[in-house]
Scaffold this active site. Structure first.
Site, PDB file in Angstrom:
ATOM      1  N   TYR A 107       0.838  -1.203   0.000  1.00 23.98           N
ATOM      2  CA  TYR A 107       0.000   0.000   0.000  1.00 23.98           C
ATOM      3  C   TYR A 107       0.873   1.252   0.000  1.00 23.98           C
ATOM      4  O   TYR A 107       0.652   2.185  -0.783  1.00 23.98           O
ATOM      5  CB  TYR A 107      -0.929   0.002   1.213  1.00 23.98           C
ATOM      6  CG  TYR A 107      -1.912   1.165   1.218  1.00 23.98           C
ATOM      7  CD1 TYR A 107      -3.183   1.016   0.682  1.00 23.98           C
ATOM      8  CD2 TYR A 107      -1.555   2.407   1.736  1.00 23.98           C
ATOM      9  CE1 TYR A 107      -4.080   2.078   0.660  1.00 23.98           C
ATOM     10  CE2 TYR A 107      -2.440   3.483   1.718  1.00 23.98           C
ATOM     11  CZ  TYR A 107      -3.700   3.304   1.184  1.00 23.98           C
ATOM     12  OH  TYR A 107      -4.569   4.365   1.152  1.00 23.98           O
ATOM     13  N   LYS A 149       2.667   5.965  17.390  1.00 19.29           N
ATOM     14  CA  LYS A 149       1.519   6.074  16.496  1.00 19.29           C
ATOM     15  C   LYS A 149       0.767   4.744  16.618  1.00 19.29           C
ATOM     16  O   LYS A 149       1.113   3.755  15.971  1.00 19.29           O
ATOM     17  CB  LYS A 149       1.954   6.314  15.051  1.00 19.29           C
ATOM     18  CG  LYS A 149       0.798   6.539  14.082  1.00 19.29           C
ATOM     19  CD  LYS A 149       1.329   6.868  12.685  1.00 19.29           C
ATOM     20  CE  LYS A 149       0.184   7.156  11.724  1.00 19.29           C
ATOM     21  NZ  LYS A 149      -0.643   5.964  11.461  1.00 19.29           N
TER      22      LYS A 149
END
Length: 649
Positions: free
Chosen positions: A35, A104
């Site tokens: 991706y 994150k």
């Protein structure tokens, strides 16, 4: 130019398809690595041509939500973050500015609103502009304060996550390979967006704040760190962070990276945020990104190796999973030689052939994946027969994904996995029947269906002579089987391995029909679906299973071997009816929490996973501990009982 525009259109289509699958359908059709590679290629083409096509994922934030939950528009759009994998780029961006570097987290972003010191509203990120209202579910998050000392309006953002240990626990309880969750994020997404928050409560979701949007009348001295410290003082857990500048950035990144493997909560990188609020605000934002923060994604450690074999692993449901076996390589400090490829579609897209030179990496530095196939000799050998039973296989296409299945209903692998569930602790709990023993008994023809387990005395002489057995082992096994005859209908239903029917759901269904087998089997899907906690998908699974004549006949033959006991005591003994309990800490009087839970339920009570305003009692032998559940109970005025005090009830 036309070729480049055509490629941009192709890339946008691929990325949007992957995004829809990931965010809306909780499935993956390409790796994170793939991706990111395609996304970067699209961005490069857009910069080169100066053209951004309609629908490009580089200018869209998220995807439309699809559920029955109420929807609500955010007061301010929630933007994505610009990102880099290059430490030097991040160092240049940080410069001399005091910056907060934090995890994150890879979960589901939630916006919380508190009014008058209480949780007022919780909304998912959704597409960045419109989210889903999940307030009831947020109330049962493991570590979320329901009441805080600040009484003005507070709006904050954070990430709802489920840890790897909890993810593995939940997957272990799901017998069907196809029904298992692919990763903690998918599990979290489904858990947070449940229509029944009792299911959410059992998933142990945690919330970590990463941004304070507004707190009326509070002076944070122009510092995001002061916001974090203030949120902690109100009882929130915040993302872990370090204060950095360009001078110590690399050392901080290295410290975070060194802890990835042991970190329970999934993370796909770091976030850098300027501490100076005014300076960050003065930078403004692009149409997609704020300029006061940047994401740092781990630069994947990639190793080249040789594909040796594609192994095919059959499951109880007939799904045959492909696994790539390759020459061992060192990745992120460990030796890796296997990677799941998930399905035939991914095998085809990689054009995998034996002997190919492949590149492998660890997604989020944990899960081995194939990044690329450099030689692409082509997929040649999809088995036409099952590696276990030799029966025919077929490729089925569901939601554009091709997977391989064994179509032999008598496949030994299906039987072994089914019987393994049947004898497991939460089902019939038959000690002495390991998977290896079951495999031997099935191979010799001793067991064809569940009822046969209770007729193994027919094969006494043969079993005693078998390797690994003997008189003593046989006697122990017989005693365990006799003990297992006394059980509950709910455990029997669970033990059948019906798709989507766990033990908790089986109890709900049996209680609804007062353990009346005939009424239960005569119920329609519509009647089952209205049971709180069941729903349409589960109802259909239940009805479809018993509509199969063979399944129904085998079920009745099984019941003839059992002595069913009531799931709960008589009405006169429902001393805990309507009471809600939470259990935590170690136990002394009970062998485990499940034993205590069964006693509570037998007395009409209910056990949930987290302390909320609906909790009546917290059971914890260490009432003085500083655990989060103890703190919540004290904050809400909920009595904390030892086992002895509970028994006195």
């Amino acid at each position: 130019m036309e070729e480049k525009k055509a490629r941009m259109k192709e890339l946008a289509g691929l990325l949007n398809q992957a995004g829809r699958a990931y965010y809306q359908e909780a499935r993956e059709i390409m790796s994170n690595y793939e991706y990111d590679r395609l996304y970067d290629e699209l961005e490069d083409l857009e910069r080169e041509t100066g053209i951004v096509l309609s629908g490009s994922p580089t200018v869209r934030v998220g995807y439309e939500v699809l559920s029955e939950l109420p929807k609500e528009r955010h007061e301010r759009p929630m933007l994505s973050l610009d990102k880099t994998k290059d430490t030097e780029v991040l160092k240049e961006w940080v410069g001399p500015h005091r910056t907060l570097l934090s995890w994150k987290l890879d979960g589901l972003t939630i916006v919380l609103t508190y009014r008058e010191g209480r949780l007022y509203k919780a909304v998912t990120r959704g597409n960045g502009e419109v989210g889903e209202v999940i307030t009831n579910n947020a109330r049962v998050f493991q570590n979320l304060p329901l009441k805080i000392s600040f009484e003005g309006e507070l709006v904050l953002r954070g990430e709802a996550v489920i840890g790897y240990r909890e993810f593995e626990r939940i997957n272990r309880e799901i017998p069907d390979t196809e029904a298992k969750y692919k990763n903690p994020r998918n599990l979290c997404s489904g858990s947070v967006r449940q229509l029944n928050n009792e299911i959410t409560a059992g998933r142990n979701v945690n919330f970590f704040a990463f941004s304070l949007v507004r707190a009326e009348g509070v002076d944070f001295e122009n510092s995001h760190e002061q916001e974090f410290l203030w949120l902690k003082s109100q009882g929130f857990e915040t993302v872990e962070y370090e204060v950095v500048t360009e001078e110590n950035l690399e050392a901080a990144i290295s410290r975070f990276a060194g802890r990835i493997e042991k970190n329970d909560f999934p993370s796909d990188g770091l976030v850098a945020l300027y501490d100076d609020i005014s300076y960050g605000n003065s930078l403004g934002r692009t149409s997609k990104f704020p300029r006061d923060s940047m994401a740092f994604k781990w630069a994947d450690e990639i190793r080249e190796t040789k594909l040796l074999e594609i192994a095919w692993s059959p499951s109880r449901t007939g799904l045959i999973n492909p696994v790539a076996i390759f020459e061992p390589v060192e990745l992120e400090g460990t030796t890796v030689s296997r990677a799941s490829v998930h399905n035939v579609s991914i095998l085809r897209s990689l054009e995998l052939g034996i002997g190919d030179t492949i590149e492998v990496y660890k997604a989020n530095m944990i899960i081995p994946q194939i990044a690329e196939n450099r030689t692409r000799s082509g997929l040649k050998d999809i088995p036409e027969t099952c590696p276990v039973c030799g029966g025919a296989t077929e490729i089925r296409k569901v939601n554009d994904v091709e997977s391989l299945y064994c179509i032999n209903r008598e496949c030994q692998a299906k039987k072994i996995k089914s019987f393994t569930l049947f004898v497991s602790r939460d089902a019939l709990n038959i000690e002495g029947l390991s998977e290896a023993s079951l495999e031997k008994f099935i191979a010799r023809g001793f067991i064809h269906e569940f009822a046969d387990i209770f007729r193994l005395d027919r094969w006494r002489e043969e079993i005693v002579e078998m390797e690994g057995f003997g008189e003593k082992s046989y006697e122990n096994l017989t005693a365990s089987i006799e003990k297992a005859r006394k059980t509950t209908l709910a455990k029997v239903i669970y033990s059948l391995g019906i798709l989507n029917i766990g033990l908790a759901v089986a109890k709900l269904i049996c209680r609804e029909f007062d353990n009346d087998v005939e009424r239960m089997l005569a119920a329609t899907a519509e009647e089952l679906a209205v049971i709180d906690g069941v729903g349409g998908v589960i109802a259909s699974s239940f009805v479809n299973y018993f509509q199969d004549t063979g399944n129904k006949e085998r079920f009745y033959r099984l019941l003839q071997e059992l002595k069913l006991q009531k799931e709960t005591a008589d009405t006169g003994e429902q001393s805990l009816k309507g009471k809600v309990f939470v259990i935590t800490g170690s136990l002394a009087r009970f062998s485990n929490r499940r034993e205590l839970q069964e006693l509570i339920e037998a007395k009409g009570g209910k056990v949930t996973g987290s302390v909320t305003g609906k909790t009546d009692y917290l059971i914890n032998n260490d009432a003085a501990s500083g655990s989060s559940k103890n703190k919540k109970a004290k904050e809400l005025g909920i009595p904390i009982l030892t086992e002895e005090e509970f028994l006195a009830l």
